[in-house]
Design a protein around this motif. Structure first.
Motif, short mmCIF file in Angstrom:
data_model
loop_
_atom_site.label_atom_id
_atom_site.label_comp_id
_atom_site.label_asym_id
_atom_site.label_seq_id
_atom_site.Cartn_x
_atom_site.Cartn_y
_atom_site.Cartn_z
N ALA A 43 15.54 -9.64 31.25
CA ALA A 43 14.56 -10.18 30.32
C ALA A 43 13.89 -11.46 31.17
CB ALA A 43 14.34 -10.26 29.61
N SER A 44 14.49 -12.59 31.60
CA SER A 44 14.01 -13.35 32.38
C SER A 44 12.83 -13.06 33.26
CB SER A 44 14.69 -14.37 31.55
OG SER A 44 15.22 -15.48 31.33
N ALA A 45 13.97 -12.27 34.48
CA ALA A 45 13.87 -11.99 35.68
C ALA A 45 12.63 -11.15 35.86
CB ALA A 45 15.05 -11.37 36.50
N GLN A 46 12.07 -10.06 34.94
CA GLN A 46 12.08 -9.25 34.78
C GLN A 46 10.01 -9.56 34.20
OE1 GLN A 46 13.24 -5.75 31.86
NE2 GLN A 46 14.02 -4.91 33.60
N ASP A 47 10.54 -10.81 33.60
CA ASP A 47 8.96 -11.78 33.17
C ASP A 47 8.58 -12.62 34.62
OD1 ASP A 47 9.19 -10.95 30.37
OD2 ASP A 47 10.03 -12.38 29.68
N LEU A 48 9.74 -12.57 35.02
CA LEU A 48 9.12 -14.05 36.52
C LEU A 48 8.49 -12.68 37.33
CD1 LEU A 48 11.92 -16.29 36.11
CD2 LEU A 48 10.53 -17.10 35.91
N GLN A 49 9.31 -11.29 37.53
CA GLN A 49 8.60 -10.61 38.75
C GLN A 49 7.51 -10.52 38.28
OE1 GLN A 49 11.04 -7.25 38.75
NE2 GLN A 49 10.31 -6.50 40.76
N ARG A 50 6.56 -10.14 36.95
CA ARG A 50 5.28 -9.87 36.12
C ARG A 50 4.28 -10.49 36.86
NH1 ARG A 50 8.12 -7.05 32.68
NH2 ARG A 50 7.96 -8.65 31.30
N GLN A 51 5.19 -12.16 36.66
CA GLN A 51 4.13 -13.61 36.85
C GLN A 51 4.23 -13.90 38.59
OE1 GLN A 51 5.88 -15.98 34.07
NE2 GLN A 51 6.07 -15.10 32.30
N THR A 52 4.71 -14.07 39.21
CA THR A 52 4.71 -14.52 40.15
C THR A 52 5.82 -13.67 41.61
OG1 THR A 52 7.46 -14.75 40.56
CG2 THR A 52 5.44 -16.28 39.26
N GLU A 53 4.90 -14.12 43.07
CA GLU A 53 5.28 -12.77 43.77
C GLU A 53 6.64 -12.93 44.33
OE1 GLU A 53 4.07 -12.10 48.37
OE2 GLU A 53 2.75 -12.54 46.96
N ILE A 54 7.82 -11.95 44.61
CA ILE A 54 8.61 -12.13 44.87
C ILE A 54 9.16 -10.99 46.27
CG2 ILE A 54 10.06 -13.43 42.34
CD1 ILE A 54 10.81 -10.06 42.20
N GLU B 233 14.77 -25.03 38.75
CA GLU B 233 14.06 -23.43 39.96
C GLU B 233 13.56 -23.04 38.64
OE1 GLU B 233 12.44 -22.67 42.64
OE2 GLU B 233 12.39 -25.06 43.43
N PRO B 234 14.15 -22.93 37.06
CA PRO B 234 13.93 -21.59 36.44
C PRO B 234 13.28 -20.88 36.45
CG PRO B 234 12.42 -23.17 35.59
CD PRO B 234 13.15 -23.96 36.48
N GLU B 235 12.66 -20.92 37.28
CA GLU B 235 11.12 -19.54 37.69
C GLU B 235 11.27 -18.96 38.67
OE1 GLU B 235 10.08 -23.12 40.34
OE2 GLU B 235 10.94 -22.70 38.34
N PHE B 236 12.95 -19.09 39.63
CA PHE B 236 13.28 -18.68 40.12
C PHE B 236 14.37 -17.09 39.78
CE2 PHE B 236 17.10 -18.28 44.17
CZ PHE B 236 16.01 -16.95 44.45
N ALA B 237 13.68 -15.80 40.36
CA ALA B 237 13.57 -14.10 39.53
C ALA B 237 15.74 -14.09 39.91
CB ALA B 237 12.72 -13.62 40.05
N MET B 238 15.18 -14.04 40.57
CA MET B 238 16.63 -13.88 41.70
C MET B 238 18.06 -14.40 41.02
SD MET B 238 18.34 -13.35 45.44
CE MET B 238 19.95 -12.21 46.12
N ALA B 239 18.19 -15.71 40.38
CA ALA B 239 18.72 -17.15 40.53
C ALA B 239 19.27 -16.05 38.77
CB ALA B 239 18.57 -18.14 40.16
N HIS B 240 18.16 -16.00 37.41
CA HIS B 240 17.94 -14.61 36.49
C HIS B 240 19.71 -13.14 37.31
CE1 HIS B 240 16.20 -17.42 34.06
NE2 HIS B 240 15.45 -18.33 35.15
N ALA B 241 18.48 -12.85 37.72
CA ALA B 241 19.03 -11.34 38.07
C ALA B 241 20.96 -11.52 38.26
CB ALA B 241 19.05 -11.24 39.19
N ALA B 242 21.22 -12.92 39.10
CA ALA B 242 22.91 -12.83 39.44
C ALA B 242 23.42 -13.05 38.57
CB ALA B 242 22.32 -14.01 40.99
N ARG B 243 23.06 -14.10 37.38
CA ARG B 243 23.17 -14.64 36.32
C ARG B 243 23.88 -13.39 35.40
NH1 ARG B 243 21.46 -16.26 31.02
NH2 ARG B 243 22.63 -16.84 30.08
N GLY B 244 23.41 -12.46 35.08
CA GLY B 244 23.55 -10.64 34.59
C GLY B 244 24.17 -9.87 35.76
N MET B 245 24.35 -10.06 36.61
CA MET B 245 25.31 -9.56 37.33
C MET B 245 26.87 -10.22 37.49
SD MET B 245 23.69 -6.74 38.99
CE MET B 245 24.18 -6.72 40.76
N PHE B 246 26.54 -10.68 37.50
CA PHE B 246 28.28 -12.36 37.23
C PHE B 246 28.44 -11.61 36.07
CE2 PHE B 246 26.49 -15.44 41.18
CZ PHE B 246 26.44 -13.97 41.60
#
Length: 449
Positions: free
Chosen positions: A77-88, A46-59
């Motif tokens: 950048a990936s997380a922010q793009d997804l945030q703009r495209q979908t409701e989180i 599920e590459p569209e799951f924004a929090m997973a990208h944020a977690a990857r960045g934090m880790f």
């Protein structure tokens, strides 16, 4: 909307993805080897799951490696793009804010964003652990404790991650001097989470700080399930065991653990380097010839001179460089500290104070200029907690300060630091302190020439 193991809503579309997410959370809490495996599987599914990208960045930022900063930027950048495209969810958005603030040079801002998440999602063990981890990097022990205690009531007996949160609580109690409570809470956590390496190590800290090496060694040996399967954190547990043997004056055992376990993998992870360099320095202070072991660590550390991610890491790199007499790399590190101290942000503040003074003190100590070393290290002492790590980890610098004072004939000042150190340890005198007090008393009996 689906709910994860922390009872938080997640914008995941499949049960399989949720299973990967929950497995990643547990692995992260347990310092397990499978954290990146589960996170990678989730990002693939599920590459569209924004929090997973944020977690990857934090880790990535928690790794303290300059080259991973770009990885974190790409994740943001990936997380922010997804945030703009979908409701989180608000939780997912909070992690994106936290990552952005840390990348902007403010890990304290990242903590604030995570605490905002916890204010709403009090049962969110993942976010609690992330805030705990960043506070640890900044040496904020009182903040660590307050953060965990704010969410304890939401982690009742039926919470699947309660044991891991108790492990965090135990560590904060230990770092704030509540040793009896820390030991009790740590054991309670281990009874619930048998694989909680962090909780086990919290109790090991208690035995270190209360000068009970026999109990600490037995704890580690009797609870191998809690740490033997963890990621490189297991080397840190071996390091704790070596310190406990050191306190029993079993110097050969400590050195043997260095070779067989602590540096069995010659990694350049700053946490592994810090384990190794601080143990070698402790052994050298006790008169042990560690041979060419410094060279291997210095080879890695030379490549990290320009990193500038964490002062804690930099000072341990400098221990390796001075131990192997890498003069040009030492000079380069000093020059980089001077440059970075003029910048803005949470880390430059720490580079300016206590970093520059501590770095100068380490250099002077290695060169045998003990009076200069003492002055610099003593200047750094009041702010050393801000470099992060634990009391046990920073104790190598305290020991060097004391020994520099003794070698420079500054007995009264060294004695005062010994008493300060004793107070932090609840009045429990370890072998290091006992030997140094004896040296001071012996020196005072020798008439002046």
């Amino acid at each position: 909307m689906r709910t994860d193991i922390c009872t938080c809503p997640v914008t995941l579309s499949s049960a399989d993805a949720l299973e990967d997410w929950n497995a990643m959370i547990v692995a992260f809490l347990a310092h397990g080897t499978q954290t990146p495996v589960h996170l990678g599987a989730l990002l693939t599914a599920e590459p569209e799951f924004a929090m997973a990208h944020a977690a990857r960045g934090m880790f990535s930022l928690m790794m303290g490696r300059a080259e991973l900063v770009e990885t974190a930027r790409q994740a943001l950048a990936s997380a922010q793009d997804l945030q703009r495209q979908t409701e989180i969810t608000a939780r997912e958005a909070g992690w994106i804010v936290a990552l952005a603030r840390w990348l902007d040079g403010s890990p304290t801002g990242a903590i604030a964003a995570l605490e905002d998440v916890l204010a709403t999602f009090t049962a969110d063990t993942l976010t609690a652990k992330a805030s705990h981890g960043i506070r640890f990097i900044l040496g904020d022990s009182t903040g660590m404790r307050a953060s965990i205690e704010r969410v304890l009531s939401a982690h009742g007996d039926d919470h699947p991650c309660r044991g891991y949160l108790l492990g965090c609580h135990a560590f904060t109690l230990e770092e704030t001097g509540e040793y009896k409570a820390a030991e009790r809470v740590g054991h309670a956590g281990l009874a619930l989470a048998h694989d909680d390496a962090w909780g086990l190590h919290a109790v090991a800290h208690v035995h270190d700080m209360t000068a009970r090496p026999d109990l600490g060694i037995a704890l580690i040996e009797d609870n191998t399930a809690a740490w033997s399967g963890s990621n490189n954190f297991r080397y840190h547990v071996w390091w704790h065991k070596a310190l406990l043997h050191l306190d029993r004056c079993e110097l050969d055992v400590a050195l043997g653990l260095y070779d067989a376990q602590i540096r069995s993998d010659k990694t350049d992870d700053y946490r592994d380097i810090s384990n190794a360099t601080s143990l070698l320095m402790r052994l050298e202070l006790e008169g042990v010839n560690v041979g060419r072991r410094w060279a291997e660590l210095a080879d890695h550390s030379e490549k990290r001179v320009e990193d500038g991610c964490l002062v804690f890491a930099d000072l341990h790199y400098m221990l390796a460089l001075t131990g192997a007499e890498r003069g040009s790399a030492q000079d380069a590190m000093m020059a980089r500290f001077a440059r970075d101290a003029k910048k803005s942000g949470d880390m430059p503040v720490r580079i300016a104070n206590p970093g520059e003074a501590a770095l100068a003190g380490l250099n002077a100590f290695a060169e045998g200029r003990y009076d200069v070393a003492f002055r610099h290290l003593a200047t750094a002492r009041p702010a050393m907690q801000s470099i992060g790590g634990s009391h046990a980890q920073r104790d190598v610098f305290e020991r060097m300060t004391i020994d520099a004072g003794l070698r420079a004939g500054r007995f009264n000042e060294a004695e005062q630091i010994l008493h300060d150190r004793l107070a932090v340890r609840g009045g429990n005198e370890d072998r290091f302190a006992a030997v140094r007090f004896d040296k001071i008393n012996y020196a005072r009996r020798i008439p002046a020439q």
